[in-house]
Write an enzyme that holds these catalytic residues in place. Structure first.
Site, PDB file in Angstrom:
ATOM      1  N   LYS A   1      -4.491   7.193 -12.783  1.00 35.19           N
ATOM      2  CA  LYS A   1      -3.202   6.831 -13.186  1.00 35.19           C
ATOM      3  C   LYS A   1      -1.904   8.750 -13.745  1.00 35.19           C
ATOM      4  O   LYS A   1      -3.508   8.890 -14.593  1.00 35.19           O
ATOM      5  CB  LYS A   1      -3.169   5.949 -14.114  1.00 35.19           C
ATOM      6  CG  LYS A   1      -1.299   5.355 -14.521  1.00 35.19           C
ATOM      7  CD  LYS A   1      -1.819   4.830 -15.681  1.00 35.19           C
ATOM      8  CE  LYS A   1      -0.285   3.262 -16.405  1.00 35.19           C
ATOM      9  NZ  LYS A   1      -0.483   2.331 -17.414  1.00 35.19           N
TER      10      LYS A   1
ATOM     11  N   SER B   1       2.208  -1.219 -16.361  1.00 33.13           N
ATOM     12  CA  SER B   1       3.436   0.086 -16.178  1.00 33.13           C
ATOM     13  C   SER B   1       1.973   0.886 -15.098  1.00 33.13           C
ATOM     14  O   SER B   1       1.852   2.122 -14.265  1.00 33.13           O
ATOM     15  CB  SER B   1       3.171   0.616 -17.133  1.00 33.13           C
ATOM     16  OG  SER B   1       2.017   1.451 -17.369  1.00 33.13           O
TER      17      SER B   1
ATOM     18  N   SER C   1      -0.954  -3.715 -19.612  1.00 38.82           N
ATOM     19  CA  SER C   1      -0.248  -2.473 -17.851  1.00 38.82           C
ATOM     20  C   SER C   1      -1.280  -2.143 -16.908  1.00 38.82           C
ATOM     21  O   SER C   1      -1.050  -1.408 -15.756  1.00 38.82           O
ATOM     22  CB  SER C   1       0.187  -1.018 -18.303  1.00 38.82           C
ATOM     23  OG  SER C   1       1.680  -1.113 -18.561  1.00 38.82           O
TER      24      SER C   1
END
Lengths: 101, 501
Positions: free
Chosen positions: B80, B155, B179
């Site tokens: 990420k 996210s 997330s």
């Protein structure tokens, strides 16, 4: 904990505290969403929390002390590598002392 | 080489270690997959093709001279874009950090490298991890591999789409309110949020420091167990990482738990829950019952999910979270000042406050501004007691509910998300509706406990369904074994989107 008016003045005050510049239109739009969100989080006032210890952290953590020995750290060149403006070994900012702000 | 990308990370690791597949062939296959698929899915913000191939060659060479193979030797992974890497950019999908080169590697990036994993690239996310759809990205709109008109969740949506879209063997995400687990649910992957303190946060760009945890997004439960084993452990660079031994999560994984006690959360299992998702949870309970587990109804009154007069989902936990997380965010994001690193306004400014305020106005997106503002408000003089302190007390009540529940059971069974993947643009107009996407995941972050989302088949419309298991602190071994029991009995692992077939 309700009864607080979310008006333009409050939004401007928070924006100043948060150091986020905002146009009038942006402040208006944010104010409307803000009022909804604040009304929503006000839901917590329904709960009786008398005598409840606040929980700032998920685990029972205690203070951790490191041994007082020099270790590796970033060089000034590394620390300055992402600086938007620099002057030699310094971060460069507009004049601060004597600034009316 | 089309078969290589269909292997799980564990199978690929074993194949590379046995010399049946070379690390270069595997890496090339994934880079080819990215080349073809990512035009449609937009999961990656940046890829490191040359660097990845060089590393793969080194692994093949090491094997050819008889060096022992490491636990993730040659496994291509995605990170990420809020995990700092000393190579490439770490943008957090924000204009604020669009040119930011981190001066060091996050501990998890270092651990992956030491384990022989190959980093293919950095994945898209909601800006600073604030969002549940990856639409709050200043970079691009990531699409769900099951239906490209839908969001991948967020996210960590880029990581979930990359795993589901066969563009990496597994990926790293971060979970502050759901997330990792919610995008895993939307994309049909496994997503694990470890116990707070299990994995070092050093080098994770901070959002809510008492809530953030890094964890794996994978094809199946075994891969999650394998990756957690690599990521977990104490780190002198993160004073909140906990010094507890890391079990061999893979070793015990296939052993079913005898006399397992599964808690079914009364307040989650109500008429507010979507019928198909409720059906998936019921089916999971049945699977556990058939495996000899005892199903116990438990109550988490302060995490209760209601429907208000307007038909909107509602929960104390979500309200509590949006005060705690935003307060922490407003402090953490104060570092972006246009001076040390990150975006600085190009306009001429009159003084230092104007420099800060304009740089931040230009660098942050709307949702990040909203949350900084809410957090600043909750912490400001006159409102602190009514909001922030109140939220911390409610957080204690939420945690107490879990403590009571775990006296009666080993794991809790719950939905992961209130719905399947929604359409791009459906929730962007109303921030509150978007916040409710985390209504079943958020309590775990407040309580610091681990949670895992596991695929539960497909809905009638062909979208992934998921169930979630929650465990007590540092019970990942139990949690993973229980997840594996369900995965094996349900046959729901490693679902392949139609576009990949």
């Amino acid at each position: 904990m309700t009864e607080k008016k979310i008006d333009n003045e409050l939004i401007r005050h928070i924006a100043l505290l948060a150091r986020i510049e905002m146009t009038d239109e942006q402040a208006d739009a944010l104010g409307r969403q803000f009022a909804d969100i604040v009304a929503y989080v006000d839901k917590l006032s329904e709960l009786d929390t008398n005598g409840i210890e606040p929980m700032a952290h998920a685990l029972d953590v205690c203070n951790v002390l490191a041994d007082d020995v020099p270790g590796e750290s970033l060089s000034s060149e590394q620390a300055l590598a992402n600086a938007p403006a620099r002057d030699g070994d310094f971060f460069k900012v507009p004049k601060v002392i004597g600034d009316s702000q | 080489m089309s078969g290589v990308i269909d292997l799980s990370a564990l199978e690929l690791r074993d194949a590379i270690t046995a010399g049946e597949v070379s690390a270069t062939d595997a890496t090339r296959a994934y880079l080819d997959a990215i080349e073809t698929m990512d035009k449609k899915l937009c999961a990656y913000n940046e890829t490191f093709a040359e660097r990845a191939m060089r590393q793969a060659e080194m692994i093949d060479k090491a094997r050819s001279v008889g060096q022992p193979m490491k636990p993730l030797a040659g496994v291509p992974v995605a990170l990420k874009d809020n995990i700092c890497t000393s190579f490439g950019l770490t943008s957090c999908s924000s204009k604020m950090l669009e040119n930011f080169h981190a001066p060091y590697d996050a501990t998890v990036a270092g651990k992956l490298a030491s384990a022989g994993a190959i980093v293919l690239g950095k994945t898209n996310m909601d800006e600073f991890a604030m969002g549940s759809s990856t639409e709050n990205s200043a970079r691009q709109t990531t699409r769900n591999p099951w239906d490209t008109s839908r969001v991948p969740g967020g996210s960590s949506g880029g990581s979930a789409a990359a795993v589901a879209g066969r563009m990496c063997a597994m990926a790293i995400g971060s979970d502050t309110g759901g997330s990792i687990r919610q995008p895993a649910a939307f994309c049909g992957c496994v997503g694990l949020k470890p116990t707070y303190g299990r994995v070092s946060r050093y080098g994770l760009v901070a959002f809510g420091s008492s809530l953030d945890q890094i964890g794996p997004l994978t094809r199946d439960v075994a891969d999650a167990a394998m990756m957690l084993g690599v990521l977990a452990g104490h780190d002198g660079h993160d004073s909140t990482s906990v010094d507890k031994p890391v079990p061999d999560y893979l070793a015990s994984l296939d052993k079913p738990i005898e006399n397992l006690r599964v808690g079914l959360i009364k307040e989650f299992h109500s008429e507010s829950l979507d019928a198909e998702i409720r059906g998936a949870v019921d089916k999971a309970a049945e699977i556990y019952r058939d495996a000899g587990a005892e199903i116990i109804e438990v109550s988490l009154p302060h995490s209760r999910v209601d429907i208000d007069e307007a038909g909107q989902l509602s929960s104390y936990a979500v309200a509590c979270y949006y005060l705690v997380a935003t307060a922490e965010a407003s402090s953490n994001l104060a570092r972006y000042d246009g001076v040390h690193y990150g975006h600085r306004t190009a306009e001429k400014v009159g003084g230092i406050v104007e420099l800060y305020s304009r740089s931040r106005a230009e660098g942050f997106g709307d949702e990040v501004k909203r949350r900084i503002m809410l957090g600043t408000y909750a912490l400001s003089s006159g409102y602190y007691d009514a909001y922030y302190l109140k939220a911390l007390k409610v957080r204690r009540l939420i945690k107490n509910d879990f403590d009571a529940a775990f006296e009666k059971c080993d794991v809790l069974l719950a939905p992961t998300a209130p719905e399947t993947a929604f359409k791009i643009g459906d929730k962007t107009a109303d921030p509150l509706t978007m916040y409710m996407s985390d209504i079943y995941t958020i309590s775990a972050n407040l309580a610091g406990i681990p949670g895992i989302s596991i695929p539960a088949g497909l809905s009638k419309s062909g979208l992934p369904l998921a169930v979630q298991l929650l465990g007590n602190v540092f019970s990942e071994e139990t949690l993973l074994r229980a997840a594996k029991m369900y995965e094996k009995a349900s046959g729901n692992s490693r679902l392949t989107p139609e576009m990949m077939k």
